[in-house]
Design a protein around this motif. Sequence first.
Motif, PDB file in Angstrom:
ATOM      1  N   ALA A 157     -34.702  41.582   0.555  1.00 25.54           N
ATOM      2  CA  ALA A 157     -33.543  41.680   1.449  1.00 25.54           C
ATOM      3  C   ALA A 157     -32.703  40.400   1.353  1.00 25.54           C
ATOM      4  O   ALA A 157     -31.472  40.452   1.285  1.00 25.54           O
ATOM      5  N   ALA A 158     -33.381  39.242   1.316  1.00 26.00           N
ATOM      6  CA  ALA A 158     -32.671  37.960   1.198  1.00 26.00           C
ATOM      7  C   ALA A 158     -31.920  37.890  -0.132  1.00 26.00           C
ATOM      8  O   ALA A 158     -30.784  37.410  -0.195  1.00 26.00           O
ATOM      9  N   ALA A 159     -32.551  38.376  -1.208  1.00 20.25           N
ATOM     10  CA  ALA A 159     -31.920  38.352  -2.528  1.00 20.25           C
ATOM     11  C   ALA A 159     -30.638  39.179  -2.525  1.00 20.25           C
ATOM     12  O   ALA A 159     -29.617  38.786  -3.098  1.00 20.25           O
ATOM     13  N   LEU A 160     -30.703  40.312  -1.861  1.00 16.64           N
ATOM     14  CA  LEU A 160     -29.542  41.192  -1.788  1.00 16.64           C
ATOM     15  C   LEU A 160     -28.392  40.488  -1.064  1.00 16.64           C
ATOM     16  O   LEU A 160     -27.237  40.530  -1.505  1.00 16.64           O
TER      17      LEU A 160
ATOM     18  N   VAL B 262     -31.262  42.062  -8.738  1.00 15.23           N
ATOM     19  CA  VAL B 262     -31.046  43.055  -7.690  1.00 15.23           C
ATOM     20  C   VAL B 262     -29.589  43.536  -7.730  1.00 15.23           C
ATOM     21  O   VAL B 262     -29.313  44.736  -7.692  1.00 15.23           O
ATOM     22  N   ALA B 263     -28.664  42.582  -7.852  1.00 13.13           N
ATOM     23  CA  ALA B 263     -27.244  42.953  -7.922  1.00 13.13           C
ATOM     24  C   ALA B 263     -26.979  43.793  -9.174  1.00 13.13           C
ATOM     25  O   ALA B 263     -26.206  44.754  -9.141  1.00 13.13           O
TER      26      ALA B 263
ATOM     27  N   VAL C 270     -31.175  49.252  -3.716  1.00 11.80           N
ATOM     28  CA  VAL C 270     -32.308  49.606  -2.857  1.00 11.80           C
ATOM     29  C   VAL C 270     -33.328  50.455  -3.622  1.00 11.80           C
ATOM     30  O   VAL C 270     -34.539  50.207  -3.552  1.00 11.80           O
ATOM     31  N   VAL C 271     -32.850  51.451  -4.395  1.00 10.22           N
ATOM     32  CA  VAL C 271     -33.781  52.328  -5.130  1.00 10.22           C
ATOM     33  C   VAL C 271     -34.566  51.528  -6.172  1.00 10.22           C
ATOM     34  O   VAL C 271     -35.812  51.570  -6.217  1.00 10.22           O
TER      35      VAL C 271
END
Lengths: 49, 491
Positions: B371-374, B138-139, B158-159
């Motif tokens: 969301a948690a991963a972010l 994700v990062a 997010v995208v």
Amino acid sequence: MTAVTWIAILILGPGSVAVFVLFLRDARKVLRNPGDRPGDAGRTGTQLD
Amino acid sequence: MTAGFGPVDQAIVVLYLVGMLGVGVLTASRIRDFRDFFIAGGRLTTPLLVCTLVSTYYGLDVTFGSSETAFYEGAAAFFAYSAPFYLFYAATALLVVPRLRRLSAISLPEVMGDAYGPPARVAAALASFVYSAPIISVAGMGLIGATFFGIEPWLGCVVGASIALAYTVLGGLLADAMTDAVQFVIMCVSAAVAAAIVLVRIGGPEAIGARLGSEVLAPFGTLSIWELLVFAAVAMTPLVEPAFYQRTFAAAATSQIVRALLIGTVLWACYDWLVVFLGLAGRDLVAAGRLPADLDGSAALLAVVAVILPPGLLGLFVAGCVAAAMSTVDSYTLIAAGNIVYDGWQAATGRRLSDRTLLLATRLLAVVTLAAALGLSLLFERLRDAWIFMSTVLLSTVLWPLLAVLFLPRLATPRAGRWSAIAGLAVSLALFVAFQTIGVPTDDESLSIAVGLAGRPFEVAREAGLLIALPVSLAAFAAGWLADRRSRRPA
């Protein structure tokens, strides 16, 4: 190490394309709806309901 | 935005993203129950398993993480870090998979629950959730968005994550595996093409070694014995890898998944070596003044390809990076969400959920997982450290209990598995919290705590947590086994 790098390039590039071609051959079979294949009734795994 | 990344490159990446969504829509109609959704109805064949295993297990943690390690440590990134994994991939294929296929479970925590009861299943589900939350990928999508599209990193995250989420929520593992196949070929071909062009333009590892000094090619580089021990311990992760377990249960036959893992091992080794080579090339280009002297190691790979690759091929490579990220994000989001709902929730409440509820809850929790991963991704400076933390939690919680179930079932008593899983999870998380709160920054952007041992001061690095939590988990397993043995004895 340079020779090893070339070998890795040749395995990863053409090798992955070969695997992908085999995948395309299987894709229709895998995408068939569950229950369409005779073997699908055999392995039921965990029943939830 | 990177200068060489033009409209053609952007079009390639956008086309790829639209294609992935199309596959999700196509497979959505094939989902009839949770088994279809979570393990694709158990009908995956060898080619599809190779594609999904290779692309899922190797995300941006490997692509950027290994090149980052090679940038700082040289070829040791391959010999000390990657190479031990191959032994455990082979062991998983030949020893673990055939035993797993005899069980009736569909997830790793369910194997734990069947052997040791609900508390062990809940602990395993939580550990699997931490391990599977796709922190690094994700990062990494944020980094790609910022580097090549000139957008804010959070927007890139997010995208990219939303598109992966959309087709995973629609089509479950089947959509995931189908998109993985496309992602697999893009990431492998793009890495091979990039490495070939870099090899021709700046020379091979020997030429780089001649310019930078032969120590960059030393098998163990400047790594300490503790770092080597941590790397060796982390290499055991494939034995308890939730994605491997899920695909083992999703395979049409045992021979298909065994073959897939063995073929995958060869492809992983090639991919590792090429990514390490590109990281070395990054260090070489910095030394030559063609890349900034303050270049961050995690961005080394992207910086190298941006300088070396021509338009079109650069787009293909970036699509390959996005593919590597998305194939990991989609698979692990599905596993993390499925483990919490199917395993954690059902075991904690003792209630069996209907297929309809399972499907709905897993799809909703997938959003929470991303969301948690972010949020978690913001806690780590170096990609490799994030990966070691996730592996520490998983290995400490499930390694000993699962090895007992598979290889020494006589030792797999309820309290042994339960105590080991709970102690491993608690200690690994407590260590992480301790390092985050009272740890002091180290030179290599990690955290450490000073402890006194036999009158001598020691610096314990955050990454060494595994060497503490794993023995604690083993001791708890032994204590639980002894307690069960004693309670079985007649009075």
